[in-house]
Design a protein around this motif. Structure first.
Motif, PDB file in Angstrom:
ATOM      1  N   LEU A  33       0.816  -1.204   0.000  1.00  0.00           N
ATOM      2  CA  LEU A  33       0.000   0.000   0.000  1.00  0.00           C
ATOM      3  C   LEU A  33       0.858   1.266   0.000  1.00  0.00           C
ATOM      4  O   LEU A  33       1.970   1.280   0.538  1.00  0.00           O
ATOM      5  CB  LEU A  33      -0.886   0.030   1.252  1.00  0.00           C
ATOM      6  CG  LEU A  33      -2.075  -0.939   1.310  1.00  0.00           C
ATOM      7  CD1 LEU A  33      -2.518  -1.126   2.744  1.00  0.00           C
ATOM      8  CD2 LEU A  33      -3.215  -0.418   0.460  1.00  0.00           C
ATOM      9  N   VAL A  34       0.321   2.318  -0.605  1.00  0.00           N
ATOM     10  CA  VAL A  34       0.932   3.641  -0.572  1.00  0.00           C
ATOM     11  C   VAL A  34       0.065   4.504   0.336  1.00  0.00           C
ATOM     12  O   VAL A  34      -1.147   4.616   0.118  1.00  0.00           O
ATOM     13  CB  VAL A  34       1.022   4.259  -1.982  1.00  0.00           C
ATOM     14  CG1 VAL A  34       1.705   5.621  -1.925  1.00  0.00           C
ATOM     15  CG2 VAL A  34       1.777   3.320  -2.919  1.00  0.00           C
ATOM     16  N   ALA A  35       0.665   5.108   1.346  1.00  0.00           N
ATOM     17  CA  ALA A  35      -0.106   5.788   2.378  1.00  0.00           C
ATOM     18  C   ALA A  35      -1.023   6.871   1.824  1.00  0.00           C
ATOM     19  O   ALA A  35      -2.168   7.002   2.253  1.00  0.00           O
ATOM     20  CB  ALA A  35       0.835   6.388   3.424  1.00  0.00           C
ATOM     21  N   SER A  82      -1.256  -9.324  -1.293  1.00  0.00           N
ATOM     22  CA  SER A  82      -1.715  -8.323  -2.256  1.00  0.00           C
ATOM     23  C   SER A  82      -2.058  -7.008  -1.579  1.00  0.00           C
ATOM     24  O   SER A  82      -2.325  -6.011  -2.255  1.00  0.00           O
ATOM     25  CB  SER A  82      -2.936  -8.844  -3.027  1.00  0.00           C
ATOM     26  OG  SER A  82      -4.015  -9.079  -2.131  1.00  0.00           O
ATOM     27  N   GLN A  83      -2.058  -6.991  -0.236  1.00  0.00           N
ATOM     28  CA  GLN A  83      -2.326  -5.768   0.523  1.00  0.00           C
ATOM     29  C   GLN A  83      -1.370  -5.740   1.721  1.00  0.00           C
ATOM     30  O   GLN A  83      -1.724  -6.138   2.831  1.00  0.00           O
ATOM     31  CB  GLN A  83      -3.788  -5.721   0.994  1.00  0.00           C
ATOM     32  CG  GLN A  83      -4.818  -5.774  -0.112  1.00  0.00           C
ATOM     33  CD  GLN A  83      -4.943  -4.466  -0.867  1.00  0.00           C
ATOM     34  OE1 GLN A  83      -4.483  -3.419  -0.428  1.00  0.00           O
ATOM     35  NE2 GLN A  83      -5.582  -4.506  -2.035  1.00  0.00           N
ATOM     36  N   ILE A  84      -0.148  -5.280   1.495  1.00  0.00           N
ATOM     37  CA  ILE A  84       0.861  -5.170   2.552  1.00  0.00           C
ATOM     38  C   ILE A  84       0.777  -3.770   3.160  1.00  0.00           C
ATOM     39  O   ILE A  84       0.656  -2.782   2.439  1.00  0.00           O
ATOM     40  CB  ILE A  84       2.275  -5.425   1.982  1.00  0.00           C
ATOM     41  CG1 ILE A  84       2.361  -6.862   1.444  1.00  0.00           C
ATOM     42  CG2 ILE A  84       3.359  -5.181   3.025  1.00  0.00           C
ATOM     43  CD1 ILE A  84       3.610  -7.132   0.631  1.00  0.00           C
ATOM     44  N   TYR A  87       1.448  -0.192   4.482  1.00  0.00           N
ATOM     45  CA  TYR A  87       2.405   0.802   3.993  1.00  0.00           C
ATOM     46  C   TYR A  87       3.485   1.144   5.020  1.00  0.00           C
ATOM     47  O   TYR A  87       4.566   1.613   4.672  1.00  0.00           O
ATOM     48  CB  TYR A  87       1.682   2.086   3.577  1.00  0.00           C
ATOM     49  CG  TYR A  87       0.830   2.696   4.662  1.00  0.00           C
ATOM     50  CD1 TYR A  87       1.387   3.452   5.689  1.00  0.00           C
ATOM     51  CD2 TYR A  87      -0.551   2.506   4.670  1.00  0.00           C
ATOM     52  CE1 TYR A  87       0.603   3.997   6.698  1.00  0.00           C
ATOM     53  CE2 TYR A  87      -1.342   3.052   5.669  1.00  0.00           C
ATOM     54  CZ  TYR A  87      -0.762   3.792   6.682  1.00  0.00           C
ATOM     55  OH  TYR A  87      -1.533   4.327   7.674  1.00  0.00           O
ATOM     56  N   ASP A  88       3.209   0.911   6.316  1.00  0.00           N
ATOM     57  CA  ASP A  88       4.160   1.247   7.376  1.00  0.00           C
ATOM     58  C   ASP A  88       5.206   0.146   7.494  1.00  0.00           C
ATOM     59  O   ASP A  88       4.942  -0.933   8.029  1.00  0.00           O
ATOM     60  CB  ASP A  88       3.408   1.417   8.708  1.00  0.00           C
ATOM     61  CG  ASP A  88       4.335   1.787   9.852  1.00  0.00           C
ATOM     62  OD1 ASP A  88       5.553   1.936   9.636  1.00  0.00           O
ATOM     63  OD2 ASP A  88       3.830   1.926  10.996  1.00  0.00           O
ATOM     64  N   GLY A  89       6.416   0.422   7.007  1.00  0.00           N
ATOM     65  CA  GLY A  89       7.466  -0.578   7.006  1.00  0.00           C
ATOM     66  C   GLY A  89       7.864  -1.064   8.382  1.00  0.00           C
ATOM     67  O   GLY A  89       8.370  -2.178   8.534  1.00  0.00           O
ATOM     68  N   THR A  90       7.645  -0.261   9.418  1.00  0.00           N
ATOM     69  CA  THR A  90       8.015  -0.693  10.764  1.00  0.00           C
ATOM     70  C   THR A  90       7.102  -1.798  11.280  1.00  0.00           C
ATOM     71  O   THR A  90       7.468  -2.513  12.210  1.00  0.00           O
ATOM     72  CB  THR A  90       7.978   0.491  11.756  1.00  0.00           C
ATOM     73  OG1 THR A  90       6.630   0.963  11.894  1.00  0.00           O
ATOM     74  CG2 THR A  90       8.863   1.636  11.263  1.00  0.00           C
ATOM     75  N   GLN A  91       5.914  -1.931  10.668  1.00  0.00           N
ATOM     76  CA  GLN A  91       4.999  -2.984  11.106  1.00  0.00           C
ATOM     77  C   GLN A  91       5.244  -4.304  10.372  1.00  0.00           C
ATOM     78  O   GLN A  91       4.890  -5.373  10.868  1.00  0.00           O
ATOM     79  CB  GLN A  91       3.546  -2.526  10.930  1.00  0.00           C
ATOM     80  CG  GLN A  91       3.209  -1.309  11.789  1.00  0.00           C
ATOM     81  CD  GLN A  91       1.721  -1.014  11.843  1.00  0.00           C
ATOM     82  OE1 GLN A  91       0.905  -1.909  12.054  1.00  0.00           O
ATOM     83  NE2 GLN A  91       1.360   0.246  11.653  1.00  0.00           N
ATOM     84  N   SER A  92       5.792  -4.238   9.162  1.00  0.00           N
ATOM     85  CA  SER A  92       6.254  -5.438   8.445  1.00  0.00           C
ATOM     86  C   SER A  92       5.198  -6.534   8.393  1.00  0.00           C
ATOM     87  O   SER A  92       5.418  -7.649   8.863  1.00  0.00           O
ATOM     88  CB  SER A  92       7.529  -5.985   9.104  1.00  0.00           C
ATOM     89  OG  SER A  92       8.544  -5.015   9.135  1.00  0.00           O
ATOM     90  N   ARG A  93       4.053  -6.222   7.805  1.00  0.00           N
ATOM     91  CA  ARG A  93       2.964  -7.199   7.801  1.00  0.00           C
ATOM     92  C   ARG A  93       1.959  -6.895   6.708  1.00  0.00           C
ATOM     93  O   ARG A  93       2.008  -5.850   6.062  1.00  0.00           O
ATOM     94  CB  ARG A  93       2.240  -7.162   9.152  1.00  0.00           C
ATOM     95  CG  ARG A  93       1.589  -5.799   9.456  1.00  0.00           C
ATOM     96  CD  ARG A  93       0.819  -5.834  10.756  1.00  0.00           C
ATOM     97  NE  ARG A  93       0.246  -4.532  11.110  1.00  0.00           N
ATOM     98  CZ  ARG A  93      -0.923  -4.076  10.673  1.00  0.00           C
ATOM     99  NH1 ARG A  93      -1.645  -4.805   9.826  1.00  0.00           N
ATOM    100  NH2 ARG A  93      -1.375  -2.894  11.054  1.00  0.00           N
ATOM    101  N   VAL A  94       1.042  -7.850   6.537  1.00  0.00           N
ATOM    102  CA  VAL A  94      -0.104  -7.630   5.660  1.00  0.00           C
ATOM    103  C   VAL A  94      -1.220  -7.011   6.502  1.00  0.00           C
ATOM    104  O   VAL A  94      -1.146  -6.957   7.728  1.00  0.00           O
ATOM    105  CB  VAL A  94      -0.571  -8.952   5.019  1.00  0.00           C
ATOM    106  CG1 VAL A  94       0.527  -9.518   4.140  1.00  0.00           C
ATOM    107  CG2 VAL A  94      -0.968  -9.981   6.079  1.00  0.00           C
ATOM    108  N   ILE A  95      -2.261  -6.522   5.842  1.00  0.00           N
ATOM    109  CA  ILE A  95      -3.312  -5.811   6.566  1.00  0.00           C
ATOM    110  C   ILE A  95      -4.151  -6.762   7.417  1.00  0.00           C
ATOM    111  O   ILE A  95      -4.183  -7.977   7.192  1.00  0.00           O
ATOM    112  CB  ILE A  95      -4.224  -5.019   5.610  1.00  0.00           C
ATOM    113  CG1 ILE A  95      -4.951  -5.958   4.647  1.00  0.00           C
ATOM    114  CG2 ILE A  95      -3.436  -3.949   4.874  1.00  0.00           C
ATOM    115  CD1 ILE A  95      -6.017  -5.251   3.814  1.00  0.00           C
TER     116      ILE A  95
END
Length: 464
Positions: free
Chosen positions: A376-378, A395-397, A399-407
């Protein structure tokens, strides 16, 4: 979601056929319609609809249900509306590819009984004779094996005495933070003297070329573009507010670390568990609207998959990037690990390299399904949420790289415009599937607004 007032027996009544979890129902309820009944064969989706619309009567199987039995729940209403969309897997390209791989034939999808479910939808129209009908489905229903299901449905509705029209609407143009193209059909019973009209866009967003190409293919494939029933897609006019973005939609929900995601903690897979909203983030107007109905400082469903090895890649991927980028990052990490071990004077065997690769690099070739992953793009809306999100959530990761996860489930619901008090029954995977299959409630509400306005005019005509 804001409605037009409390429901009553005098309100227009809706029967939601192939209802899923209730996206269509929720949108119509927000416009003052009474959700009188639903028909849904999937037990988890049916349980979700029952939990969120306790005043409705819930039926199981449209293929064997007597329409007269369903019609009884509509009695006492001045106007009745039939809504719904037959299951789309056999129409969608992804579903058709899977069916072909099993049957080894290009036209295997035409043998799938789900292709013919729209005929059961018409059976209910013929028996109940509602004043209005609304149908939704994937774009590929406009061109499946040389057939245009919406066109066939429109022709059948004319024979039943209805005035039908169909078009393509993208949810992002109606306040949903997701680019989701779908075909919609509206029809009114001929004695009302009404011409179906579709809602005008309320938000502006330029669709990517891939979406425009899919529209072109769908409209040209089986003659939709030249049909007397087809209405050219609405385009946003200058001056509209921009689309709702991903950060506006989910930025106020609690942070989850990829290695400690809710789904990774034993006993935390329940979609009913509550998670407190962030207190360090002011919710956007969109988020505040979806939070308003809960009456609490928390929401359910904020659970997600544990993704193990791939959490690092999800964190390192640039926003907007796809699977090839993740694979390249993994190959780089593998090379760095081998180089570090070699620098320590170790001899790294082929067996050790293979083991390292298995623990770092995802196995999918980059040339197959290159968009299998997407981050995702914020500050942009999300791509289309898919029904298989629960099994393939990459298919929906987030956008916050610090969370390192899918939605999470709740984040998926937010991207579909479900309010936070809407509960999803069943397992986490079931909830993801229900959300991916649903009509976005805010888009459904826009459709319902058109129907409500038309039926008001129709009531005046009948009384004249």
């Amino acid at each position: 979601m804001q409605g037009m007032g409390p429901q009553s027996g005098a309100a227009p009544a809706v029967l939601d056929l192939f209802s899923g979890c209730g996206g269509f129902s929720l949108g119509f309820q927000a416009e003052g319609f009474r959700i009188a009944g639903s028909v849904e064969i999937d037990p988890s989706a049916r349980a979700t609809h029952a939990a969120n619309f306790p005043g409705a009567i819930h039926f199981r199987d449209a293929t064997i249900l007597d329409p007269a039995e369903a019609a009884a729940c509509l009695s006492g209403s001045p106007f009745t509306v039939l809504v719904g969309g037959p299951p789309c897997q056999a129409y969608a390209r992804v579903g058709r590819a899977k069916l072909r791989s099993v049957a080894s034939r290009q036209d295997a999808h035409l043998d799938d009984p789900r292709v013919l479910l729209f005929r059961h939808w018409l059976r209910f129209v013929e028996a109940i004779r509602p004043q209005a009908v609304a149908m939704e489905n994937v774009l590929d229903c406009l061109s499946v094996g040389g057939r245009n299901v919406m066109e066939e449905t429109a022709e059948a509705l004319v024979r039943l005495g209805y005035v039908p029209r169909y078009t393509i609407l993208n949810a992002v143009h109606y306040g949903v933070p997701q680019m989701r193209d779908r075909a919609f059909l509206l029809a009114y019973r001929g004695d009302l003297g009404l011409e179906p009209a579709f809602p005008e866009p309320t938000r502006a967003h330029e669709l990517p070329k891939g979406y425009l190409h899919s529209r072109h293919v769908a409209m040209r494939g089986a003659g939709a573009a030249t049909s007397r029933f087809f209405v050219q897609p609405r385009h946003p006019v200058v001056g509209l507010m921009p689309a709702i973005t991903a950060v506006e939609a989910i930025g106020d929900l609690p942070s989850l670390a990829g290695s400690k995601a809710a789904g990774a903690i034993k006993g935390r897979r329940s979609t009913g568990d509550l998670a407190a909203y962030r207190t360090d983030v002011t919710p956007s107007d969109y988020a505040a609207r979806l939070r308003s109905a809960t009456g609490e400082g928390a929401t359910s469903g904020h659970v997600t998959r544990a993704i193990g090895r791939d959490a690092v890649l999800c964190g390192l991927m640039p926003p907007g990037s796809e699977y090839p980028a993740a694979h390249a990052i993994a190959e780089r990490l593998l090379a760095e690990e081998i180089a570090a071990r070699t620098a320590d004077g170790r001899v790294v065997s082929d067996l050790e390299v293979s083991a390292l690769r298995a623990g770092i690099v995802p196995p999918h070739p980059t040339h197959t399904f290159p968009n299998r992953w997407w981050k995702l793009v914020a500050d942009r809306p999300a791509r289309t949420l898919l029904a298989h999100l629960g099994k393939d959530g990459y298919s929906q990761i987030h956008y916050d790289g610090t969370q390192s996860r899918v939605i999470s489930v709740r984040e998926a619901a937010r991207l579909q415009s479900f309010p936070d008090d809407f509960r999803f029954e069943g397992t986490m995977n079931n909830a993801f599937r229900q959300i991916g299959n649903a009509v976005p409630p805010m888009l459904a509400q826009a459709i319902a607004g058109c129907v409500a306005q038309a039926l008001g005019h129709g009531e005046a005509r009948l009384a004249a």
